[in-house]
Design an enzyme around this catalytic site. Structure first.
Site, PDB file in Angstrom:
ATOM      1  N   ASP A  71     -27.238 -22.953 -22.940  1.00  0.00           N
ATOM      2  CA  ASP A  71     -27.499 -22.834 -21.500  1.00  0.00           C
ATOM      3  C   ASP A  71     -28.770 -22.007 -21.338  1.00  0.00           C
ATOM      4  OD1 ASP A  71     -26.397 -20.237 -21.994  1.00  0.00           O
ATOM      5  OD2 ASP A  71     -24.585 -20.648 -20.829  1.00  0.00           O
TER       6      ASP A  71
ATOM      7  N   HIS B  25     -27.851 -19.216 -25.993  1.00  0.00           N
ATOM      8  CA  HIS B  25     -27.790 -18.780 -24.590  1.00  0.00           C
ATOM      9  C   HIS B  25     -29.147 -18.170 -24.258  1.00  0.00           C
ATOM     10  CE1 HIS B  25     -23.518 -19.527 -24.312  1.00  0.00           C
ATOM     11  NE2 HIS B  25     -23.289 -18.787 -25.384  1.00  0.00           N
TER      12      HIS B  25
ATOM     13  N   GLU C 209     -23.799 -23.692 -27.923  1.00  0.00           N
ATOM     14  CA  GLU C 209     -23.394 -23.184 -26.595  1.00  0.00           C
ATOM     15  C   GLU C 209     -24.592 -23.117 -25.663  1.00  0.00           C
ATOM     16  OE1 GLU C 209     -21.205 -19.483 -26.926  1.00  0.00           O
ATOM     17  OE2 GLU C 209     -20.126 -20.166 -28.713  1.00  0.00           O
TER      18      GLU C 209
ATOM     19  N   GLU D 193     -19.775 -14.474 -34.231  1.00  0.00           N
ATOM     20  CA  GLU D 193     -20.435 -13.226 -33.813  1.00  0.00           C
ATOM     21  C   GLU D 193     -20.073 -12.008 -34.665  1.00  0.00           C
ATOM     22  OE1 GLU D 193     -19.617 -12.690 -29.623  1.00  0.00           O
ATOM     23  OE2 GLU D 193     -20.755 -14.474 -29.070  1.00  0.00           O
TER      24      GLU D 193
HETATM   25  C1  XIL Z   1     -17.245 -17.369 -22.801  1.00  0.00           C
HETATM   26  C2  XIL Z   1     -16.594 -18.325 -21.813  1.00  0.00           C
HETATM   27  O1  XIL Z   1     -17.552 -19.248 -21.367  1.00  0.00           O
HETATM   28  C3  XIL Z   1     -16.011 -17.554 -20.652  1.00  0.00           C
HETATM   29  O2  XIL Z   1     -15.229 -18.420 -19.813  1.00  0.00           O
HETATM   30  C4  XIL Z   1     -15.142 -16.399 -21.138  1.00  0.00           C
HETATM   31  O3  XIL Z   1     -14.733 -15.610 -20.029  1.00  0.00           O
HETATM   32  C5  XIL Z   1     -15.891 -15.524 -22.129  1.00  0.00           C
HETATM   33  O4  XIL Z   1     -16.354 -16.343 -23.185  1.00  0.00           O
HETATM   34  N1  XIL Z   1     -20.109 -16.642 -26.950  1.00  0.00           N
HETATM   35  C6  XIL Z   1     -19.059 -17.438 -27.304  1.00  0.00           C
HETATM   36  C7  XIL Z   1     -18.235 -18.091 -26.251  1.00  0.00           C
HETATM   37  O5  XIL Z   1     -18.868 -17.712 -28.504  1.00  0.00           O
HETATM   38  O6  XIL Z   1     -16.885 -18.215 -26.637  1.00  0.00           O
HETATM   39  C8  XIL Z   1     -18.313 -17.356 -24.953  1.00  0.00           C
HETATM   40  O7  XIL Z   1     -17.604 -18.110 -23.964  1.00  0.00           O
HETATM   41  C9  XIL Z   1     -19.756 -17.120 -24.569  1.00  0.00           C
HETATM   42  C10 XIL Z   1     -20.468 -16.293 -25.599  1.00  0.00           C
END
Ligand code: XIL
Length: 300
Positions: A238, A208, A236, A128
Site C-alpha cells: 500500500d 508499506h 502487503e 517481523e
Molecule cells: C494489520 C491489519 O491490516 C490490521 O487490520 C490489524 O489491526 C493490524 O495488522 N504488518 C503485517 C500485517 O504483517 O499483519 C499488519 O496487518 C500490517 C503490518
C-alpha cells in the site's frame, strides 16, 4: 488481459489482496475480489490471537471462511502468519520457561499448518523478527528473549515437517532499501539458512510505502535476495495517496526479477485499508478503479 489477476498470470505470477472475513458479505467487495484477484491473504484471521486465543484451544472458523471462498474462486492463499510478536495473545507473552515456549510454538505451527495442509501456497512462518534501525539484529520478543536467535530456524524446520507442500517465507517491512542495516540483517539470515540447509523458500517484502513509493534500490534488493535461491513476493503493498508512478515502479521491480512470483495489495478499497486515512489502495471507497489501478495493470 483486463484484470489484475489475469494480467499477472500471463507471466506466471499472481496478483492478490488482503481479505477480511467480515467483509465477505459485502457484495461490492466480493465482486471486485473475485473479478480482479487470483490470490488472497487473510488480513488478521490466521494470527495467533485469533487462532489460539488460549493454550491448546484453536479457532479456525474465520480463516476457514476465507480459504473456502478462495478455493471456490480459484484463488491462491498466502498463510499469514505463524510466529509474530504482535497480535499475540497475552498467555504466550507471559510464558517464562524456554522449554514450555518452544513446545507451545511448535504445537501452534504444526496445528495451524496441519489444519490448512495442502491449501496454502506460501506461509509467512515468521513475521517481523528483525529490529528497526541500525543494529541488523533480531528485535526483542518473547520468542527471541526466551529461545534466542535459533527460534526462527526452529520455526522453519517445524513448518517444513507440518506441510512440505507449502512454500515457507520470512516476511518483514523496511527491508526494501538495499543498504539499510535491517535489510542486510535479513539477507545474512537467508544466506546462512540456505548455506546450512535450513528450509526457507521465499522472502516477503511487505512494502508499506510513503507517497514516494519504493526506494531506488528496491529492484536491486529483490534480485540480490533472489540470487540466494529464494522466491520473492511483495506481500502487503500500500502506498500513501496511491500515486500512479509509485505503484508502477513497485510493480516493475517485481516484473524485472524472474523469481518475484507475485504481488499482494493490503486491501481492496481505501475504506478497507488499515491506513484508510491515507487512501493507499487501488479502489476508492465506492469500489471505483483509481488512476493507480491503470498504472498497475499497464506495468504487469
Ligand atoms: C494489520 C491489519 O491490516 C490490521 O487490520 C490489524 O489491526 C493490524 O495488522 N504488518 C503485517 C500485517 O504483517 O499483519 C499488519 O496487518 C500490517 C503490518
Amino acid at each position: 488481459a483486463g484484470t489484475l489477476g489475469a494480467q499477472a498470470a500471463q507471466s506466471g505470477r499472481y496478483f492478490g489482496t488482503a481479505v477480511a472475513s467480515g467483509r465477505l458479505g459485502d457484495d461490492t467487495y466480493t465482486a471486485i475480489l473475485d473479478r480482479e484477484f487470483n490470490a488472497v491473504t487473510p488480513e488478521n484471521e490466521m494470527k495467533w490471537d485469533t487462532t489460539e486465543p488460549s493454550r491448546g484451544s484453536f479457532n479456525f472458523g474465520p480463516a476457514d471462511r476465507i480459504v473456502s471462498h478462495a478455493t471456490a474462486h480459484g484463488q491462491r492463499v498466502r498463510g499469514h502468519t505463524l510466529v509474530w510478536h504482535s497480535q499475540l495473545p497475552g498467555w504466550v507473552g507471559s510464558l517464562t520457561d524456554a522449554n514450555t515456549l518452544r513446545s507451545v510454538m511448535r504445537h501452534h505451527i504444526t496445528t495451524e499448518m496441519t489444519h490448512f495442509k495442502g491449501r496454502i501456497y506460501a506461509w509467512d512462518v515468521v513475521n517481523e523478527a528483525f529490529a528497526d534501525g541500525g543494529s541488523g539484529q533480531h528485535r526483542s520478543s518473547v520468542f527471541q528473549n526466551l529461545l534466542g536467535d535459533g527460534f526462527i530456524e526452529d520455526a522453519f524446520r517445524t513448518a517444513r515437517s507440518a506441510d512440505p507442500s507449502a512454500k515457507l517465507c520470512y516476511n518483514d517491512y523496511s527491508i526494501e532499501n538495499w543498504s539499510d542495516a535491517k535489510t542486510q540483517g535479513v539477507y545474512r539470515m537467508v544466506r546462512d539458512f540456505k548455506a546450512r540447509g535450513v528450509p526457507i523458500d521465499c522472502v516477503g517484502f511487505q512494502s508499506h510505502f510513503g507517497t514516494g513509493g519504493p526506494p531506488a534500490s528496491f529492484q536491486t534488493t529483490l534480485s540480490n535476495f533472489a540470487a540466494l535461491g529464494v522466491d520473492i513476493q511483495i506481500t502487503e503493498l500500500d502506498i500513501a495517496q496511491a500515486p500512479s508512478t509509485a505503484y508502477a515502479n513497485t510493480v516493475r521491480a517485481c516484473m524485472n526479477v524472474a523469481r518475484c512470483t507475485g504481488i499482494t495489495v493490503w486491501g481492496i478499497r481505501d475504506s478497507d485499508s488499515w491506513r484508510s486515512g491515507e487512501n493507499p489502495l487501488l479502489f476508492d471507497a465506492a469500489g471505483n478503479k483509481k488512476p493507480a489501478y491503470q498504472a498497475v495493470l499497464s506495468a504487469l
